[in-house]
Write a protein that holds these residues in place. Structure first.
Motif, PDB file in Angstrom:
ATOM      1  N   ILE A 187       0.770  -1.317   0.032  1.00  0.00           N
ATOM      2  CA  ILE A 187       0.061   0.040   0.077  1.00  0.00           C
ATOM      3  C   ILE A 187       0.706   1.190   0.118  1.00  0.00           C
ATOM      4  CG2 ILE A 187      -1.732   1.263   1.443  1.00  0.00           C
ATOM      5  CD1 ILE A 187      -2.943  -0.748  -0.253  1.00  0.00           C
ATOM      6  N   THR A 243       3.509   1.555  -1.431  1.00  0.00           N
ATOM      7  CA  THR A 243       4.345   1.689  -2.934  1.00  0.00           C
ATOM      8  C   THR A 243       2.829   2.557  -3.897  1.00  0.00           C
ATOM      9  OG1 THR A 243       6.008   0.173  -2.777  1.00  0.00           O
ATOM     10  CG2 THR A 243       5.040   0.805  -4.913  1.00  0.00           C
ATOM     11  N   TYR A 244       1.835   1.691  -3.470  1.00  0.00           N
ATOM     12  CA  TYR A 244       0.489   2.035  -4.187  1.00  0.00           C
ATOM     13  C   TYR A 244       0.210   3.554  -3.869  1.00  0.00           C
ATOM     14  CZ  TYR A 244      -4.298   1.863  -6.332  1.00  0.00           C
ATOM     15  OH  TYR A 244      -5.156   2.171  -6.960  1.00  0.00           O
ATOM     16  N   VAL A 281      -0.010   6.359  -7.190  1.00  0.00           N
ATOM     17  CA  VAL A 281      -1.304   7.207  -7.189  1.00  0.00           C
ATOM     18  C   VAL A 281      -0.723   8.577  -7.244  1.00  0.00           C
ATOM     19  CG1 VAL A 281      -3.465   7.817  -6.513  1.00  0.00           C
ATOM     20  CG2 VAL A 281      -2.749   5.502  -6.366  1.00  0.00           C
ATOM     21  N   LEU A 303      -5.672   5.870 -10.078  1.00  0.00           N
ATOM     22  CA  LEU A 303      -5.967   4.573  -9.505  1.00  0.00           C
ATOM     23  C   LEU A 303      -5.641   3.439 -10.289  1.00  0.00           C
ATOM     24  CD1 LEU A 303      -9.036   5.093  -7.364  1.00  0.00           C
ATOM     25  CD2 LEU A 303      -6.790   5.006  -6.492  1.00  0.00           C
ATOM     26  N   ALA A 353      -1.980   3.397 -11.634  1.00  0.00           N
ATOM     27  CA  ALA A 353      -0.954   3.111 -10.516  1.00  0.00           C
ATOM     28  C   ALA A 353      -0.953   1.419  -9.956  1.00  0.00           C
ATOM     29  CB  ALA A 353      -1.215   3.603  -9.242  1.00  0.00           C
ATOM     30  N   ALA A 354      -2.211   0.883 -10.256  1.00  0.00           N
ATOM     31  CA  ALA A 354      -2.482  -0.623 -10.128  1.00  0.00           C
ATOM     32  C   ALA A 354      -1.758  -1.116 -11.059  1.00  0.00           C
ATOM     33  CB  ALA A 354      -3.837  -0.753  -9.801  1.00  0.00           C
ATOM     34  N   CYS A 397       2.634  -2.284 -11.236  1.00  0.00           N
ATOM     35  CA  CYS A 397       3.433  -3.127 -10.293  1.00  0.00           C
ATOM     36  C   CYS A 397       2.746  -4.721 -10.533  1.00  0.00           C
ATOM     37  CB  CYS A 397       3.503  -2.965  -8.783  1.00  0.00           C
ATOM     38  SG  CYS A 397       4.275  -1.518  -8.625  1.00  0.00           S
ATOM     39  N   PHE A 437      -1.503  -6.242  -5.788  1.00  0.00           N
ATOM     40  CA  PHE A 437      -1.884  -5.349  -6.790  1.00  0.00           C
ATOM     41  C   PHE A 437      -2.883  -6.080  -7.796  1.00  0.00           C
ATOM     42  CE2 PHE A 437       2.073  -3.162  -5.478  1.00  0.00           C
ATOM     43  CZ  PHE A 437       1.670  -2.126  -5.561  1.00  0.00           C
ATOM     44  N   ILE A 485      -6.318  -5.550  -6.078  1.00  0.00           N
ATOM     45  CA  ILE A 485      -6.570  -4.084  -6.284  1.00  0.00           C
ATOM     46  C   ILE A 485      -7.177  -4.012  -7.656  1.00  0.00           C
ATOM     47  CG2 ILE A 485      -5.604  -1.703  -6.294  1.00  0.00           C
ATOM     48  CD1 ILE A 485      -3.982  -2.350  -4.061  1.00  0.00           C
ATOM     49  N   ARG A 486      -6.514  -4.431  -8.681  1.00  0.00           N
ATOM     50  CA  ARG A 486      -6.906  -4.235  -9.773  1.00  0.00           C
ATOM     51  C   ARG A 486      -8.232  -4.918 -10.359  1.00  0.00           C
ATOM     52  NH1 ARG A 486      -1.285  -4.718 -11.160  1.00  0.00           N
ATOM     53  NH2 ARG A 486      -1.502  -7.317 -11.232  1.00  0.00           N
TER      54      ARG A 486
END
Length: 286
Positions: free
Chosen positions: A150, A152-153, A157, A171, A174-175, A178, A183, A186-187
């Motif tokens: 998080i 890094t995320y 962002v 968003l 950024a996802a 990596c 990730f 998140i994606r």
């Protein structure tokens, strides 16, 4: 009079034919079922579509066990999988003392009936508890990895926002930078939000609530102010990433200090043992 050779040949041929039929049936591509596919599409991550009698009794058993739902959602396992792992571990613990008692009985060393019974029950409970603890330990390791990702995320962002991209696009971009399972989750949430016409920050907050990662919910809360109020939040994201890194560093230091303090106990016992070896000759001469 029945011709047994002919009957056996017929039964063998039927078994071979049935096996070939099942093999060919499994090898041929089947038509996809639309309803399960749609349910998988709209279900949140970490859940599974259960079906059949086996899934029914396993689901009831999992509800009786009261599984840790957030930890299971974090490591992407279902309550049914958790219940099955606990059940198999308990059965393994139940079988080991019974097998050992049978081996000893065949070797001529009979044991009282209470020994294998109590041993089987105790081993079953211990193995089930170990399976539960293994899930919790894996979830704790996954939580630490998620929190580090998080950080890094948040930075990514903030960089995307500084490059004049919109909140939603920031968003997503950024996802996409990596790799890794964090990730991927998140994606997947952003993809679900896009397909269901939801705002991505609400979907991120829902994922954070489901898996128990409040830092991901902070990302959603910060980006909500950027999307609804048009606020410039890239500095807020960077400061939140720095504070999260400091928090992770502090947690790691406190954990290391706890482990070091526990190592002082065997060190102290070793000193007493050495002291006993040194004093024993003098005490023996008295």
């Amino acid at each position: 009079m029945i011709n047994w050779q002919l009957a056996m040949a017929v039964l063998g041929g039927a078994a071979v034919g049935l096996g070939l039929f099942l093999a060919v049936r499994e090898a041929l591509p089947a038509a996809p079922a639309l309803a399960p596919a749609l349910r998988r599409l709209h279900q949140p991550p970490g859940t599974a579509v259960a079906g059949g009698r086996g899934a029914d009794w396993l689901g009831g058993f999992s509800r009786w066990l009261r599984p840790p739902h957030r930890q299971l959602a974090l490591i992407d396992r279902t309550p049914e999988q958790y219940a099955l792992s606990v059940l198999l571990s308990a059965l393994l613990g139940l079988a080991v003392p019974t097998v050992l008692s049978a081996v000893l009985f065949l070797a001529g060393v009979p044991l009282p009936l209470a020994v294998p019974v109590l041993g089987s029950v105790g081993m079953a409970l211990v193995c089930a508890l170990l399976a539960h603890r293994a899930v919790l330990a894996k979830a704790d390791a996954a939580r630490e990895e998620f929190r580090q990702a998080i950080c890094t995320y948040l930075d990514l962002v903030a960089l995307q926002l500084s490059a004049a991209h919109g909140p939603v696009q920031s968003l997503e971009r950024a996802a996409a930078v990596c790799d890794g399972w964090v990730f991927d989750r998140i994606r997947e949430s952003l993809r679900i939000a896009q397909m269901q016409m939801h705002s991505p920050w609400d979907e991120l907050q829902e994922l954070a609530e489901r898996i128990g990662i409040h830092e991901l919910g902070d990302v959603g809360a910060i980006m909500r102010s950027s999307g609804s109020e048009g606020a410039q939040v890239h500095e807020t994201l960077r400061s939140r990433a720095d504070s999260l890194r400091d928090q992770i560093r502090t947690d790691n230091l406190s954990r290391a200090e706890g482990i070091t303090s526990r190592l002082d106990i065997p060190g102290s016992l070793l000193v007493f043992v050495l002291l006993g070896f040194v004093l024993y000759p003098f005490v023996a001469r008295l």
